[in-house]
Design an enzyme around this catalytic site. Structure first.
Site, PDB file in Angstrom:
ATOM      1  N   GLY A  69       0.788  -1.216   0.000  1.00  9.60           N
ATOM      2  CA  GLY A  69       0.000   0.000   0.000  1.00  9.60           C
ATOM      3  C   GLY A  69       0.822   1.269   0.000  1.00  9.60           C
ATOM      4  N   GLY A 211       0.851  22.683   5.583  1.00 13.08           N
ATOM      5  CA  GLY A 211       0.423  21.673   6.544  1.00 13.08           C
ATOM      6  C   GLY A 211       1.506  21.375   7.561  1.00 13.08           C
ATOM      7  N   MET A 350      -5.521   7.419  10.515  1.00  9.12           N
ATOM      8  CA  MET A 350      -4.963   6.816   9.306  1.00  9.12           C
ATOM      9  C   MET A 350      -3.518   6.412   9.571  1.00  9.12           C
ATOM     10  SD  MET A 350      -6.579   9.040   6.208  1.00  9.12           S
ATOM     11  CE  MET A 350      -8.338   8.942   5.818  1.00  9.12           C
ATOM     12  N   HIS A 476      20.673  -0.171  33.246  1.00  8.99           N
ATOM     13  CA  HIS A 476      21.500   1.039  33.270  1.00  8.99           C
ATOM     14  C   HIS A 476      22.791   0.802  32.497  1.00  8.99           C
ATOM     15  CE1 HIS A 476      23.381   4.685  34.826  1.00  8.99           C
ATOM     16  NE2 HIS A 476      24.462   3.947  35.076  1.00  8.99           N
TER      17      HIS A 476
END
Length: 497
Positions: A69, A211, A350, A476
């Protein structure tokens, strides 16, 4: 295999040129599957693999020609390749000398820079095809569209055969596409979407981004490191969309230190290419003052919208809401219980990992009648440097809900591993119920935040308290000690700050 039983006479010009010699649907040989999935992105391919693992005869249709996708092909994966490699370049240029490492003559070979990204994408897409073969998923390369409630037509890509598929269950996972900006034409050269931004052939001197969400800020990070002057134009008064307000402000500050320019509360009126320059007109939302900007490249990154083009959803009367999302119930069922919908094409954030979890749940609902996705525990990550990651609720959400909460924070500048790495920007922030100390949200700005947020997700899922986390021994020196200290500081006092 069997022949479709139907009395309807259909003019098969609507089924593609390879079907035009057939007079009726009854003449077309259909292939039978228990489950057919339309879309091979993170939701679709995961649903296909899980359904096959559950013993269901499963098919997946993908029109791109490669699986994965948007995320794998032109989204999450290629952007992370560019982010990682640009960060290495930036470190060589600005960070190695103070570590006792002297490097000279470092430069970017844009062609090889892009090739490295493409190689990663190719390896992963072919890997999914291998997983399909391993799990017995039938893969159809082409566009899948509805004929009726149980039948899907595949208009195959060149070199593959058209097909009709009939299934007891159908899962729609067609994903999303870039939201266009009215009046601005994307040419993927000078005015680009996120897809074009991933494939620039040269480094722009000036990059303007419409944006201030995750996509815009990540792509801005890539090109800022490579030498571009980056300007973010955002309509809202803050960046980061769904970020906690404090985290969004801190994120803006560290990006400004990296050279970003921000124009918040600013509306874009127009953007037009003029040769090799893009002219942009903007307007301050409050004052109405207009300004002209010029840029080598303009990136439109105002979000994404559900994608149902070519699905022929009207053939089965699927319900679509005002935002273009396919409407479902809590088990991903459309108005037809055997047709389910997952991922970007329906409700929710999304995000690839959200779609993946829905893919598993949808397959389990089909097989067993039950599935699970906790929508209150979906992490988000911005892969800048430092990274920004969060899960659960924000302070503004808790205030709006009237929930009493406590805040605990620990800065990475007080963490020994961050100090030794000379990478101390940011902090870990806990939000916990003021009475029970149950973790309500975790927000991290810092190195490796995207990996660390997984521990927060586990804590949320099991209803852990901040004391539970603080009393777990963390190795640690590690960055995760900052996570422990922030939890400790929420219900008690930190040790190292």
């Amino acid at each position: 295999m069997f022949r479709l039983a139907t009395q309807r006479q259909v003019a098969l010009t609507k089924f593609g040129s390879k079907f035009t010699s057939v007079r009726t649907l009854a003449d077309v040989v259909a292939k039978k599957h228990d489950v057919v999935i339309i879309g091979g992105g993170p939701g679709g391919y995961v649903a296909a693999i899980k359904a096959a693992q559950l013993g269901l005869d499963t098919a997946c249709i993908e029109k791109r020609g490669t699986l994965g996708g948007t995320c794998l092909n032109v989204g999450c994966i290629p952007s992370k390749a560019l982010l990682n490699n640009s960060h290495l370049f930036h470190q060589i240029q600005h960070d190695t000398k103070k570590r006792g490492i002297e490097v000279s003559g470092a430069k970017i070979n844009v062609a090889e820079f892009q090739k490295s990204k493409d190689t990663a994408v190719k390896q992963l897409t072919s890997g999914i095809e291998g997983l399909f073969k391993k799990n017995g998923v039938t893969y159809y390369k082409g566009n899948g569209s509805f004929v009726d409630e149980h039948t899907v037509k595949v208009d195959a890509l060149e070199g593959n055969e058209n097909a009709l598929l009939q299934a007891d269950n159908i899962i729609i996972a067609t994903g999303s596409e870039v939201t266009p900006f009215p009046g601005i034409t994307i040419d993927e050269e000078r005015i680009v979407s996120s897809t074009g931004a991933l494939a620039l052939k040269e480094i722009p001197k000036k990059l303007t981004i419409i944006g201030g969400g995750i996509i815009g800020l990540e792509m801005g990070s890539v090109y800022s490191r490579l030498g571009s002057e980056v300007t973010i134009v955002e309509f809202q008064d803050a960046i980061g969309a769904s970020m906690d307000n404090e985290v969004a402000k801190a994120t803006q500050k560290f990006l400004q230190k990296q050279g970003f320019k921000f124009k918040l509360g600013t509306k874009v009126l127009s953007g037009e290419r003029n040769g090799d320059i893009v002219k942009i007109e903007v307007e301050n939302v409050k004052s109405g003052e207009k300004e002209q900007l010029e840029s080598d490249v303009l990136l439109v990154a105002i979000g994404r919208r559900p994608y149902i083009q070519g699905l022929n959803a009207e053939a089965v009367d699927l319900e679509v809401d005002k935002r273009g999302r396919l409407v479902i119930d809590s088990q991903y069922r459309s108005k037809h219980p055997h047709i389910r919908v997952i991922g970007d094409v329906t409700f929710g954030p999304m995000l690839a990992h959200k779609a993946e979890d829905e893919g598993v749940a949808a397959a389990e609902y089909i097989k067993h009648g039950h599935g699970h996705v906790n929508y209150g525990n979906i992490p988000s990550v911005m892969y800048s440097h430092p990274e920004v990651a969060w899960v659960g609720q924000t302070e503004q959400q808790l205030k709006e809900a009237g929930i009493k909460y406590k805040v605990g924070k620990f800065p990475f500048i007080a963490n020994s591993r961050a100090k030794t790495n000379n990478d101390t920007e940011g902090f870990v922030k806990f939000l916990a119920d003021s009475e029970t100390q149950r973790v309500l949200g975790v927000h991290i700005i810092g190195p490796n935040a995207g990996e660390m947020i997984g521990e927060a997700g586990l804590a949320l899922e099991y209803g852990a308290s901040t004391e539970d986390i603080a009393r777990v021994c963390h190795a640690h020196p590690t960055l995760s000690e900052a996570f422990k200290e922030a939890a400790l500081g929420t219900f008690d006092k930190t040790i190292n700050f």
